[in-house]
Design a protein around this motif. Structure first.
Motif: not given
Length: 544
Positions: A468-496
């Motif tokens: 469940e933690r992994s899926f929640r982090l991926l929701f967060r990563a998608e939100a960062f990507a929509r904000q075009q915070n690409i660095g945070l999106a990539c860091q979050t996906i990397t964590e997963v």
């Protein structure tokens, strides 16, 4: 990051800090949220949570100690450290930083490694006892103890160097399933992963842990009659006599198997689940009519549902569907109304995931009908939850919000119910509701609402359910990507990607690939390049 995106991030941080403080969080507690959400080290987080720039932090310093002035560069060096271009703060400077940020010196250094595990006298306890005088809440795993346990699991006493242990014989850990706390083990995994700085060492460590625990996974089977001397635990002897103790053992193992799947993944858990399912099937066949047979059939139904869930996460949707159909029929045969509800909910989830949301709605409606008959608030809440996800996928904003409201009302009833409830609801709590809210917000609301929901989902529940933690982090990563915070999106996906070396699934892999495809316009940026490196490194071995 552009000036516009930087300003948006500052506003987002300011709103989050205000929300956390209004909720009574200390500066340290709020900074811990910032560390997780924005991937900051503790020194940066303790400054950012106050809304200070490095220059403003320097001004606060100079106001207190004008005879020893600092500039923003000093703060920059301290915050970059222990990176190569950083400078370590002196002990006196750490004390003053702690005074400014109203924290302890230790709070400033939580990202640094600990070597308690090298002490030969270190114990293997992983939880602070209720009588602890350490000041830590009961049941919280402390970093030193976490490292000690993980080293023991990986063969700390085999004479190998720290950081490169050999796979240990840990089958003894599984002799009595009631002695295994997979939630704590998951916390150990997460903390260890975060504290090993080099990805290659971390990857090697997690790979060895996965192998060691997967080998041990089937050990409880030897406790069953006729299994002790069998070379192949998956081969179940035929039985001709009903044994209530065997049925009870299968019942007792189900929570263990579910949590094992959450922590170690579906592939390492499915063989044991299928074996127990076969045992329960035999007991149901020879059980006398009445309550004994109903109980055995219900156990078979639940184990069949569990096997279907594991197949679902492994990407074998056809097998999952067949097992779910069998589980529903068996649950009906046993007149286990609440279990019927649960199986229908999982069938709804499967259909929605496969891109068949209207079929998912059908199953959710049927689940809601049976939930009302069960009288269980958990059943009503989860039936509403899967309806939200199906309606969201079908683009029905108003109806999905209506069912989200229904879910919240049923959740409140479930949380206020102090009576016993079925073990399969272990995963369902307020954090699950917020996770579904985040999924709904991704479809119909701005990214800020998604991030707010995932914050609540991640911090209302411990780290024990890696799935469940992994899926929640991926929701967060998608939100960062929509904000075009690409660095945070990539860091979050990397964590997963790192986290799921221990517990991966085809569904998680699928979401990672989808999110990576969405980042293709930024493929030349540093963040995406580092994400691609992590994917190559951590996916060099087959996933579940």
């Amino acid at each position: 990051m552009s000036e516009g995106r930087s300003e948006s991030l500052r506003r987002q941080q300011a709103c989050l800090a205000a929300e956390l403080r209004s909720a009574g969080k200390t500066w340290v507690e709020a900074a811990e949220v910032f560390q997780t959400r924005f991937r900051l080290n503790p020194r940066v987080a303790l400054r950012a949570v106050r809304g200070w720039s490095q220059a403003q932090a320097a001004e606060e310093w100079n106001r207190r100690w004008p005879h020893e002035p600092k500039t923003f560069k000093n703060f920059s060096y301290w915050e970059i450290w222990p990176g190569k271009s950083g400078h370590s703060p002196s002990q006196d400077n750490l004390v003053r930083l702690a005074q400014i940020y109203e924290c302890s010196v230790a709070d400033l250094l939580t990202d640094l490694p600990s070597f308690r595990h090298l002490d030969s006298a270190a114990g293997t306890a992983v939880a602070v006892s209720s009588g602890s005088t350490s000041g830590a809440p009961s049941g919280i795993i402390m970093p030193g103890e976490a490292e000690t346990l993980l080293h023991d699991l990986l063969g700390r006493h085999t004479g190998t160097e720290a950081g490169a242990p050999q796979t240990a014989d840990v089958t003894g850990l599984f002799d009595r399933p009631e002695e295994i706390d997979f939630g704590k083990l998951a916390q150990v995994i997460v903390m260890w992963m975060q504290r090993i700085p080099h990805s290659s060492a971390r990857r090697d460590m997690l790979g060895k842990l996965t192998a060691a625990l997967a080998v041990a996974a089937a050990a409880p089977l030897v406790e069953l009659p006729g299994m002790a001397d069998r070379a192949n635990a998956a081969s179940v002897p035929e039985v001709s006599r009903f044994d209530p103790a065997t049925v009870a053992h299968c019942e007792a193992m189900m929570p263990h198997l579910r949590k094992q799947g959450d922590v170690l993944g579906a592939a390492s858990t499915l063989p044991s689940a299928l074996t127990y399912r076969r045992i329960a099937e035999q007991q149901a066949r020879v059980a006398p009519p009445g309550l004994p047979r109903d109980r055995a059939v219900a156990v078979y139904a639940e184990l069949t549902q569990l096997a279907g869930w594991l197949c679902f996460n492994m990407g074998d949707y056809g097998a999952a569907q067949r097992l779910y159909d069998d589980a529903r029929a068996a649950a009906h045969e046993a007149r286990a109304v609440e279990l019927v509800t649960y199986v229908l909910c999982t069938m709804s989830h499967l259909a929605t995931w496969q891109g068949k949301p209207r079929v998912g709605i059908d199953h959710a409606v049927a689940a809601a009908s049976w939930a009302d008959q069960s009288g269980s608030p958990y059943a009503r809440a989860y039936a509403a939850d899967v309806a939200v996800r199906a309606l969201t996928a079908d683009g029905q904003a108003a109806r999905s919000q209506d069912f989200l409201d229904r879910e919240y009302a049923a959740l409140q009833a479930a949380m206020s119910d102090q009576g016993p409830h079925q073990s399969w609801w272990y995963f369902y709590d307020e954090s699950f509701y917020w996770s579904t809210s985040a999924q709904n917000a991704l479809k119909f609301h701005p990214a800020e609402k998604v991030l707010a929901a995932t914050d609540k989902a991640l911090h209302l529940r411990d780290q024990g359910n890696l799935h469940e933690r992994s899926f929640r982090l991926l929701f967060r990563a998608e939100a960062f990507a929509r904000q075009q915070n690409i660095g945070l999106a990539c860091q979050t996906i990397t964590e997963v990607v790192e986290l799921t070396q221990v517990n991966s699934s085809r569904r998680i892999e699928q979401r990672v690939r989808e999110l990576r495809r969405g980042l293709e316009p930024w493929r030349r940026t540093r963040g995406v390049r580092e994400l691609d490196q992590a994917i190559r490194a951590y996916r060099s071995q087959p996933a579940d």
